[in-house]
Write an enzyme that holds these catalytic residues in place. Sequence first.
Site, PDB file in Angstrom:
ATOM      1  N   LYS A   1      -5.366   1.762   8.181  1.00  0.00           N
ATOM      2  CA  LYS A   1      -6.620   2.528   8.199  1.00  0.00           C
ATOM      3  C   LYS A   1      -6.866   3.206   9.548  1.00  0.00           C
ATOM      4  CE  LYS A   1      -8.704   0.195   4.330  1.00  0.00           C
ATOM      5  NZ  LYS A   1      -7.714  -0.861   4.030  1.00  0.00           N
TER       6      LYS A   1
HETATM    7  C1  PLP Z   1      -7.246  -1.025   2.806  1.00  0.00           C
HETATM    8  C2  PLP Z   1      -5.938  -1.682   2.704  1.00  0.00           C
HETATM    9  C3  PLP Z   1      -5.112  -1.512   1.581  1.00  0.00           C
HETATM   10  C4  PLP Z   1      -5.527  -0.700   0.374  1.00  0.00           C
HETATM   11  O1  PLP Z   1      -5.773   0.646   0.673  1.00  0.00           O
HETATM   12  P1  PLP Z   1      -6.240   1.679  -0.458  1.00  0.00           P
HETATM   13  O2  PLP Z   1      -7.044   2.706   0.240  1.00  0.00           O
HETATM   14  O3  PLP Z   1      -6.990   0.888  -1.425  1.00  0.00           O
HETATM   15  O4  PLP Z   1      -5.027   2.266  -1.040  1.00  0.00           O
HETATM   16  C5  PLP Z   1      -3.868  -2.122   1.587  1.00  0.00           C
HETATM   17  N1  PLP Z   1      -3.468  -2.884   2.620  1.00  0.00           N
HETATM   18  C6  PLP Z   1      -4.238  -3.078   3.712  1.00  0.00           C
HETATM   19  C7  PLP Z   1      -3.744  -3.955   4.793  1.00  0.00           C
HETATM   20  C8  PLP Z   1      -5.492  -2.482   3.803  1.00  0.00           C
HETATM   21  O5  PLP Z   1      -6.245  -2.685   4.892  1.00  0.00           O
END
Ligand code: PLP
Length: 454
Positions: free
Chosen positions: A110
Site C-alpha cells: 500500500k
Molecule cells: C491490502 C492488502 C492486500 C489486499 O489488497 P487489495 O487492495 O484488496 O487487492 C493484500 N495483502 C496485503 C499485505 C495488504 O496489505
Amino acid sequence: MKFLSTRGQTPALGFSDAVATGLAPDGGLYLPENLPDFSGSLARFEGLSYPELCFEFLRVFATDIPPETLRALVARSYTRFTDPAIAPLKPLGKNLYVLELFHGPTLAFKDFALQLLGNLYTHQCEVRRQTISVLGATSGDTGAAAIHGLLGRPGTTIFILYPDGRVSPLQERQMTCTGADNVFAIAVDGTFDDAQSALKEIFGDQEFRQRLRLSAVNSINLARVLAQCVYYLYAWLKLPASERGNVEFVVPTGNFGNVLAGWMLQKMGVPIRGFRVATNQNDILYRLFTTGEYRMGDVHPSLAPSMDIQVASNFERFIYFAVGRDPAKVREVMATFKRTGRYAFPNFDRDTFTASRTTDAEIRSIIQRVHRDFGYVADPHTACGFKELSPDRVSIVLSTASPAKFPDTIRDAIGIEPTHPSLEALKTRPIVKHRLKTDPAAIREFIEQHAVKG
Ligand SMILES: *Cc1c(COP(=O)(O)O)cnc(C)c1O
C-alpha cells in the site's frame, strides 16, 4: 484528462479534483474517460527507473499538474523505499518470479499508492493555500501506509480509526509510534465494520466535510489504482522479451484493488496474458471468477488479515467495463447487489482471470513448501499466491507484505522468526493512541478539536 463516475450522475472532474473527492457524489468510483493506449510507448519505457516510469505513466492522466511538478512529486514518493529497484522482480524457479512490493516505509504494497497520495494531498494544500484533513478506517495496513504518507506534512492532519485490540501489535505500532503531531490514531471500541459505518456517517455530513476539507483515504481512490498500475508495467518490462507475451500475474487480493490495477494496464495495451485472483478463505472473488456469481458472505478472520473482506470495494470499476461502460447498468447491478446480496453476471471474461482460494491450514503449508523449495520466506498474504500456478504460463507472484510483519505465523510454519530493523526500532517508542467510542458525534468532535485549520 477527465474522470467519470461509474454511476454517471455527477460531472466529470480533472485528475486533482477526482483524487481529492475520492468517492464520487453519486456513490460511484472515478475512472478515466478513455483509457490511453500505451502499446506504442512500450519501447520508450524500456530501462526507465521506477520513479521515471511512474512519472511517464501518470503524466498521461494527471494533465492538470505541470510535468516538472509531477516529476518531482513522484520522485519524492519513492525515496523512502529501501530497495534500489523499488519493486524488485526476483526469479524463484522455472517460469516463476516474485515481485516484492514491501520495501516501502510500512513494509506492505500500500506504500506504493499512499506515499504518492500523501504527496498529491500536500501539493494541493500548497497550490490552494488551504489545509486538509484526511480520515480513514483501517484493519491494519492501509492506516499505517496512509499515516506514513502524510507524516509531518504541513497543512495536513490525518485521523485513522482502527478497532482496538483487533489489529496486529506491529501494525498498531506503525500507526501509533510515529511521534508526528499531525497524526491521530484513534482506537475505537467496535469492529472494523463499525468504524467503517461511523466513517460513512461522518462523510455524509456535507457541512462538516466541506468545512474541514475532509478527504477519505480508502482503497477506492483513483490515485491508488493508477499508482498501482505502475509496478505491473515495471515488472513486465523487466522480463526477458521471450516471456512477456505469456505472463500471468498472481495477485493476493481482497478488495480487488490490486488486481484491478493490473487488469486496467492490460486494457491500456500492455500484453499481459492473464491474472490469477488469489483469495484467502474469504472467497467472494474466488466464487465470482469460478461461478460468475457475486455473492456476499460472512467474514472469517484469517492468517492473511488484510484480505479479510466481505465486499470488494473496487469491484464496481470492473463492473463498469463488464457491462459495456453503461452507468445505468452499473447502478442496476449495484442496486440489485445491495438489495439481495448477490448478482449473477450473464457472460463473463473467464479467459483473462483465473482464481484460487487458500485456507489458513494451506497458508501454513504453503509457507513451508515455498521455504523448502525456493529458500524463500513468503508472508501469509503472498502465500495465497503460491496456491496453484499455471504450468504453461510465466507466473509473477505479487508479494504484498514483508514476512516480518507477521512473525508469529511465519514462526509457526517454519520455526524462523523474521525481523526487520524498522519494526525493531518501533518497539522502543511510546504508543500514542486516542481511545474513542465508535460514535460519529464523538469522532466528529475529536476531529474538530485536532484538525489544523486555515
Ligand atoms: C491490502 C492488502 C492486500 C489486499 O489488497 P487489495 O487492495 O484488496 O487487492 C493484500 N495483502 C496485503 C499485505 C495488504 O496489505
